[in-house]
Design an enzyme around this catalytic site. Sequence first.
Site, PDB file in Angstrom:
ATOM      1  N   CYS A   1       6.380  -4.981   0.753  1.00  0.00           N
ATOM      2  CA  CYS A   1       6.509  -3.634   0.177  1.00  0.00           C
ATOM      3  C   CYS A   1       6.303  -2.563   1.248  1.00  0.00           C
ATOM      4  O   CYS A   1       7.181  -2.369   2.076  1.00  0.00           O
ATOM      5  CB  CYS A   1       5.552  -3.469  -1.006  1.00  0.00           C
ATOM      6  SG  CYS A   1       5.964  -2.079  -2.072  1.00  0.00           S
TER       7      CYS A   1
ATOM      8  N   SER B   1       3.021   3.499   2.322  1.00  0.00           N
ATOM      9  CA  SER B   1       3.531   3.427   3.693  1.00  0.00           C
ATOM     10  C   SER B   1       3.228   4.698   4.478  1.00  0.00           C
ATOM     11  O   SER B   1       2.959   4.637   5.672  1.00  0.00           O
ATOM     12  CB  SER B   1       5.022   3.144   3.685  1.00  0.00           C
ATOM     13  OG  SER B   1       5.733   4.204   3.088  1.00  0.00           O
TER      14      SER B   1
ATOM     15  N   ILE C   1       6.710  -3.240  -7.152  1.00  0.00           N
ATOM     16  CA  ILE C   1       5.943  -2.061  -7.537  1.00  0.00           C
ATOM     17  C   ILE C   1       6.396  -0.854  -6.708  1.00  0.00           C
ATOM     18  O   ILE C   1       6.185  -0.820  -5.495  1.00  0.00           O
ATOM     19  CB  ILE C   1       4.435  -2.320  -7.363  1.00  0.00           C
ATOM     20  CG1 ILE C   1       4.014  -3.442  -8.326  1.00  0.00           C
ATOM     21  CG2 ILE C   1       3.634  -1.045  -7.616  1.00  0.00           C
ATOM     22  CD1 ILE C   1       2.588  -3.889  -8.171  1.00  0.00           C
TER      23      ILE C   1
ATOM     24  N   GLY D   1       0.866  -1.181   0.000  1.00  0.00           N
ATOM     25  CA  GLY D   1       0.000   0.000   0.000  1.00  0.00           C
ATOM     26  C   GLY D   1       0.892   1.216   0.000  1.00  0.00           C
ATOM     27  O   GLY D   1       2.014   1.156  -0.493  1.00  0.00           O
TER      28      GLY D   1
ATOM     29  N   HIS E   1       5.740  -8.513  -3.967  1.00  0.00           N
ATOM     30  CA  HIS E   1       4.350  -8.849  -3.618  1.00  0.00           C
ATOM     31  C   HIS E   1       3.965 -10.264  -4.034  1.00  0.00           C
ATOM     32  O   HIS E   1       3.308 -10.440  -5.060  1.00  0.00           O
ATOM     33  CB  HIS E   1       3.399  -7.906  -4.357  1.00  0.00           C
ATOM     34  CG  HIS E   1       3.513  -6.461  -4.000  1.00  0.00           C
ATOM     35  ND1 HIS E   1       2.859  -5.906  -2.932  1.00  0.00           N
ATOM     36  CD2 HIS E   1       4.188  -5.450  -4.587  1.00  0.00           C
ATOM     37  CE1 HIS E   1       3.122  -4.617  -2.866  1.00  0.00           C
ATOM     38  NE2 HIS E   1       3.937  -4.310  -3.862  1.00  0.00           N
TER      39      HIS E   1
ATOM     40  N   GLU F   1       1.617 -11.853  -2.950  1.00  0.00           N
ATOM     41  CA  GLU F   1       0.141 -11.917  -2.916  1.00  0.00           C
ATOM     42  C   GLU F   1      -0.482 -11.590  -4.276  1.00  0.00           C
ATOM     43  O   GLU F   1      -1.648 -11.881  -4.506  1.00  0.00           O
ATOM     44  CB  GLU F   1      -0.409 -10.984  -1.828  1.00  0.00           C
ATOM     45  CG  GLU F   1      -0.351  -9.477  -2.125  1.00  0.00           C
ATOM     46  CD  GLU F   1       1.010  -8.830  -1.857  1.00  0.00           C
ATOM     47  OE1 GLU F   1       1.997  -9.555  -1.641  1.00  0.00           O
ATOM     48  OE2 GLU F   1       1.069  -7.571  -1.886  1.00  0.00           O
TER      49      GLU F   1
ATOM     50  N   ARG G   1      12.802   3.864   0.652  1.00  0.00           N
ATOM     51  CA  ARG G   1      11.496   3.814  -0.013  1.00  0.00           C
ATOM     52  C   ARG G   1      11.648   4.051  -1.520  1.00  0.00           C
ATOM     53  O   ARG G   1      12.525   4.793  -1.951  1.00  0.00           O
ATOM     54  CB  ARG G   1      10.553   4.873   0.566  1.00  0.00           C
ATOM     55  CG  ARG G   1      10.205   4.617   2.026  1.00  0.00           C
ATOM     56  CD  ARG G   1       9.238   5.650   2.550  1.00  0.00           C
ATOM     57  NE  ARG G   1       9.664   6.984   2.184  1.00  0.00           N
ATOM     58  CZ  ARG G   1       8.848   7.972   1.838  1.00  0.00           C
ATOM     59  NH1 ARG G   1       7.569   7.795   1.814  1.00  0.00           N
ATOM     60  NH2 ARG G   1       9.333   9.140   1.527  1.00  0.00           N
TER      61      ARG G   1
END
Lengths: 206, 304
Positions: A90, A60, A148, A58, A184, A186, A119
């Site tokens: 991430c 941060s 990403i 998402g 990721h 997921e 980041r």
Amino acid sequence: MSPLSSPVTGATPVIGVLALQGDVREHLAALAATDAVARTVRRPEELAEVGGLVIPGGESTTMSKLAALFGMLEPLRARVRAGMPVYGTCAGMIMLAEKILDPRSGQETVGGIDMIVRRNAFGRQNESFEAAVEVAGVEGGPVEGVFIRAPWVESVGAEVQVLAEYGGHVVAVRQGNALATSFHPELTGDHRLHRYFTDLVREAGT
Amino acid sequence: MSTTLPTTTQSAETGTARVKRGMAEQLKGGVIMDVVTPDQAKIAEDAGAVAVMALERVPADIRKDGGVARMSDPDMIEGIIEAVSIPVMAKSRIGHFVEAQVLQSLGVDYIDESEVLTPADEVNHSDKWAFTTPFVCGATNLGEALRRIAEGAAMIRSKGEAGTGNVVEAVRHLRQIKNEIARLRGFDNNELYAAAKELRAPYEIVKEVAALGKLPVVLFSAGGVATPADAALMRQLGAEGVFVGSGIFKSGDPARRAAAIVKATTFYDDPKIIADASRNLGEAMVGINIDTLPESEHYAKRGW
């Protein structure tokens, strides 16, 4: 061990996904595929009911603000300190870092892994990429890494185990029961890292 | 430690569908705010926005000023990219693929092929597969959403009626999309071919939506959200996040209202938190009743 609760017993771990913002649904689905009971966590009382926690991808900065605003930071820190297994992808990796190299003003983290992260280290969206990544401890060949606007780990402390590197940068780490990846899993159909985490939660018996 | 690490040799691939759609997945549960200056972008980021939309004029001002609305000045977009660390989106005109090429070269994170700007092509939208930068597009119904996805859109937003501060069209469009998806769910394989024809969308995507029970990309809501309760309403109706355009920086206290809308978007199902977020926000933007707008000013009718 946990001062808050230890509700999970038996073979099916209950794992939460921090649902303040981000790709929560994908983590819930991936965890369910590893035979864990997966549920969302937005409030301290919901956190108390899980044996492990995923902090999703998402933004941060957004996640950190919402966690502070709704009184989640201290309960999260307390559970992580007490040894609750936690996995960050991430933005979740950033949340688990003891230090951010270039934080936005007031950006706080949960901590738990003795590392410094950078980041958006791999660049902006146009530089976002997919690549195969070998992860130590994950059998069966490389995982599909989806990066990403991804962070990387700039440096780690002595207690931190580096699980993967990509392009000369650390992209997966573990310290005790805390796990983090820049990418990721997921977003892929490859649930091996989620299974790794579910096993960790089962073993911890939190 | 790293000496024992297995080496990874395969090369990286950028601009894949998974990377483009995955980017939007990261924005879920969040608020994307229209900003016209670097200072506004910072206010949005401090309030917890997950991304900002950089544009020269918010839709309410585009309505007021009239004339042709185009892509923003590259200097202004770059100024906003410099000012914040969250993703920056920018708008191209419908079918204006050169504006989109320019936005990609500037390094924006997402391109909104937007009906808020004056369309450049009345027949064709841009071929979005041709870009590394992902696109978000507006839709008023399922067929429109699926045509945009077929053209390569990696994220869909309900159109609503931008710059009005009136949520009624956003509700209409989101309900329409959700209802049409629910209807597809009930169809058997024989019926899906006719459904594809009726939706004027490729059969493969129609079949995928019927199986998933949702769009294959993230669905946000846009166009008319002005209050925390508006944002929560859109989420309860099934939007995975919200765009707020004029609603924030055309209001009395933008920083406060922005933070309040972020809170209500996360706790969209908790009326107590929405109530707290709604207190003392100062004046909301002045709304426009859609039925007083002349036909030519209905932005949602642009695009097809």
